[in-house]
Scaffold this motif. Structure first.
Motif, mmCIF file in Angstrom:
data_model
loop_
_atom_site.group_PDB
_atom_site.id
_atom_site.type_symbol
_atom_site.label_atom_id
_atom_site.label_comp_id
_atom_site.label_asym_id
_atom_site.label_seq_id
_atom_site.Cartn_x
_atom_site.Cartn_y
_atom_site.Cartn_z
ATOM 1 N N GLY A 259 82.326 10.512 64.902
ATOM 2 C CA GLY A 259 81.824 10.763 66.241
ATOM 3 C C GLY A 259 82.083 12.158 66.769
ATOM 4 O O GLY A 259 82.571 12.324 67.887
ATOM 5 N N VAL A 260 81.737 13.169 65.996
ATOM 6 C CA VAL A 260 81.996 14.551 66.415
ATOM 7 C C VAL A 260 80.871 15.062 67.308
ATOM 8 O O VAL A 260 79.694 14.831 67.042
ATOM 9 C CB VAL A 260 82.146 15.453 65.169
ATOM 10 N N LYS A 261 81.256 15.763 68.372
ATOM 11 C CA LYS A 261 80.279 16.385 69.250
ATOM 12 C C LYS A 261 79.616 17.566 68.546
ATOM 13 O O LYS A 261 80.272 18.301 67.799
ATOM 14 C CB LYS A 261 80.958 16.874 70.524
ATOM 15 N N GLY A 262 78.333 17.757 68.822
ATOM 16 C CA GLY A 262 77.625 18.876 68.216
ATOM 17 C C GLY A 262 78.269 20.208 68.546
ATOM 18 O O GLY A 262 78.294 21.131 67.717
ATOM 19 N N ALA A 263 78.828 20.329 69.761
ATOM 20 C CA ALA A 263 79.443 21.592 70.180
ATOM 21 C C ALA A 263 80.665 21.939 69.350
ATOM 22 O O ALA A 263 81.107 23.091 69.342
ATOM 23 C CB ALA A 263 79.826 21.517 71.657
ATOM 24 N N ALA A 264 81.236 20.958 68.646
ATOM 25 C CA ALA A 264 82.440 21.211 67.851
ATOM 26 C C ALA A 264 82.130 21.804 66.488
ATOM 27 O O ALA A 264 83.028 22.340 65.829
ATOM 28 C CB ALA A 264 83.219 19.904 67.658
ATOM 29 N N LEU A 265 80.875 21.729 66.047
ATOM 30 C CA LEU A 265 80.563 22.044 64.657
ATOM 31 C C LEU A 265 80.745 23.517 64.311
ATOM 32 O O LEU A 265 81.052 23.851 63.168
ATOM 33 C CB LEU A 265 79.133 21.600 64.332
ATOM 34 N N ASP A 266 80.565 24.403 65.299
ATOM 35 C CA ASP A 266 80.768 25.826 65.030
ATOM 36 C C ASP A 266 82.173 26.103 64.517
ATOM 37 O O ASP A 266 82.381 27.011 63.713
ATOM 38 C CB ASP A 266 80.516 26.650 66.303
ATOM 39 N N ARG A 267 83.146 25.325 65.011
ATOM 40 C CA ARG A 267 84.525 25.520 64.574
ATOM 41 C C ARG A 267 84.940 24.549 63.479
ATOM 42 O O ARG A 267 85.710 24.909 62.596
ATOM 43 C CB ARG A 267 85.469 25.396 65.773
ATOM 44 N N VAL A 268 84.426 23.308 63.532
ATOM 45 C CA VAL A 268 84.778 22.321 62.502
ATOM 46 C C VAL A 268 84.436 22.840 61.111
ATOM 47 O O VAL A 268 85.161 22.595 60.139
ATOM 48 C CB VAL A 268 84.067 20.977 62.780
ATOM 49 N N LYS A 269 83.328 23.576 60.998
ATOM 50 C CA LYS A 269 82.923 24.070 59.682
ATOM 51 C C LYS A 269 83.939 25.052 59.097
ATOM 52 O O LYS A 269 83.898 25.347 57.903
ATOM 53 C CB LYS A 269 81.553 24.745 59.761
ATOM 54 N N MET A 270 84.842 25.556 59.921
ATOM 55 C CA MET A 270 85.847 26.512 59.439
ATOM 56 C C MET A 270 86.989 25.831 58.694
ATOM 57 O O MET A 270 87.785 26.497 58.042
ATOM 58 C CB MET A 270 86.435 27.312 60.619
ATOM 59 N N TYR A 271 87.091 24.505 58.816
ATOM 60 C CA TYR A 271 88.170 23.767 58.164
ATOM 61 C C TYR A 271 87.686 23.286 56.794
ATOM 62 O O TYR A 271 86.855 22.376 56.716
ATOM 63 C CB TYR A 271 88.593 22.566 58.998
ATOM 64 N N PRO A 272 88.197 23.837 55.700
ATOM 65 C CA PRO A 272 87.681 23.470 54.377
ATOM 66 C C PRO A 272 87.988 22.032 53.980
ATOM 67 O O PRO A 272 87.352 21.502 53.078
ATOM 68 C CB PRO A 272 88.379 24.467 53.443
#
Length: 333
Positions: A259-272
């Motif tokens: 259930g991740v918010k779309g606004a979080a994806l810019d930063r979530v993608k930084m976590y390998p």
């Protein structure tokens, strides 16, 4: 074998159960799964035509009148890359609305064996362990959080014990490879509200997992209850939790964020170590925009909203100029 399912047996008996069994095969690149609220239908067909991986809730298959799961003979979901969620949040809401249920813990309406049977007949890419969410509204403002974290680990233990017993029975007639393919291990889910609570849940989860010597370390682990929270809060924000878990994860284990918010994806993608996420935000947005515009929230409208949301999510997940991707904890070590 006393179970609710009849599996196709391909090879001869060996009497040997699988060893070092892997619970999932995470994607190499960050993946977004779109939530489908039904066990089939036009939204699933649209997801198939669009090539979207999906997440479906066990609740979509449950018949509350009969107390059984209804699995359609054919569903578009069977042709999709689908993951199965145990519907812990829906179970909690039903429990609050209707009182004690007939299944696990009096909270779920189905039993462990019913849920495993659904997973093995549906044959998803992976399925989550049963869990108890820890949003403040579910925990009396935090009073019940510790109990729910421990109960989540207990549910994982129960599922693994049943799977192990079923595998031993099944191995009398099938090869180890068939047993491993047909009777998969779940993706465990860690729960909590603060970073410290998730760390406690992870420790309990790994204590349970390591008691079962036939399992490899979890390749994929679920991070539950992340959709209804402030992303940036220093104690219970998603990024604080991911930062806190990074050094504690077993080597090679990746995370699916529920259930991740779309606004979080810019930063979530930084976590390998984050392999995938899922969201049904498009469907909530479809209802809201249809109401605001005075139009019908038709399947065509919902499908269009799904496409728009997924295209925006995929754009956020793609590398951009200036991105500062993080080295994993293990690589840095």
């Amino acid at each position: 074998m006393k179970s609710d399912f009849d599996l196709v047996r391909l090879l001869g008996p060996t009497g040997v159960v699988p060893d070092n069994q892997i619970n999932a095969w995470p994607p190499e690149d960050l993946q977004m799964r779109v939530g489908i609220p039904h066990c089939g239908g036009k939204l699933a067909i649209h997801a198939f035509n669009s090539g979207y991986p999906v997440m479906v809730s066990a609740n979509a298959f449950f018949n509350h009148e009969t107390g059984q799961f209804d699995i359609p003979q054919y569903s578009p979901l069977q042709d999709l890359d689908v993951a199965l969620d145990s519907a812990g949040y829906v179970a909690m809401m039903n429990f609050k609305a209707k009182g004690r249920q007939n299944g696990v813990g009096g909270i779920y309406p189905w039993s462990y064996s019913q849920y495993l049977t659904l997973a093995y007949l549906l044959r998803p890419r992976w399925f989550s362990s049963m869990d108890l969410c820890c949003e403040p509204e579910a925990t009396n403002g935090g009073i019940d959080t510790d109990w729910r974290i421990r109960a989540t680990a207990t549910m994982l233990e129960a599922l693994l014990q049943i799977i192990e017993a079923w595998q031993q029975e099944y191995a009398r007639d099938c090869s180890a490879s068939t047993v491993e393919n047909d009777l998969r291990a779940p993706v465990p889910v860690i729960q909590g509200w603060t970073c410290e609570e998730y760390a406690e849940s992870l420790d309990l989860t790994m204590e349970v997992w390591e008691r079962h010597g036939w399992l490899a370390p979890p390749a994929l682990l679920g991070l539950g209850s992340v959709c209804r929270r402030d992303l940036h809060h220093p104690k219970h924000g998603l990024f604080a939790i991911l930062d806190g878990l990074e050094s504690r994860l077993p080597k090679g284990t990746k995370i699916h964020c529920f259930g991740v918010k779309g606004a979080a994806l810019d930063r979530v993608k930084m976590y390998p170590f984050v392999a995938s996420c899922d969201s049904m935000a498009y469907d909530y947005g479809a209802r809201r925009r249809a109401f605001a515009s005075g139009i019908s929230n038709s399947m065509e409208h919902r499908s269009s909203e799904m496409t728009n949301w997924m295209q925006a999510a995929e754009a956020r997940m793609r590398p951009q100029a200036g991105d500062q991707f993080r080295l994993s904890f293990f690589e840095a070590a």
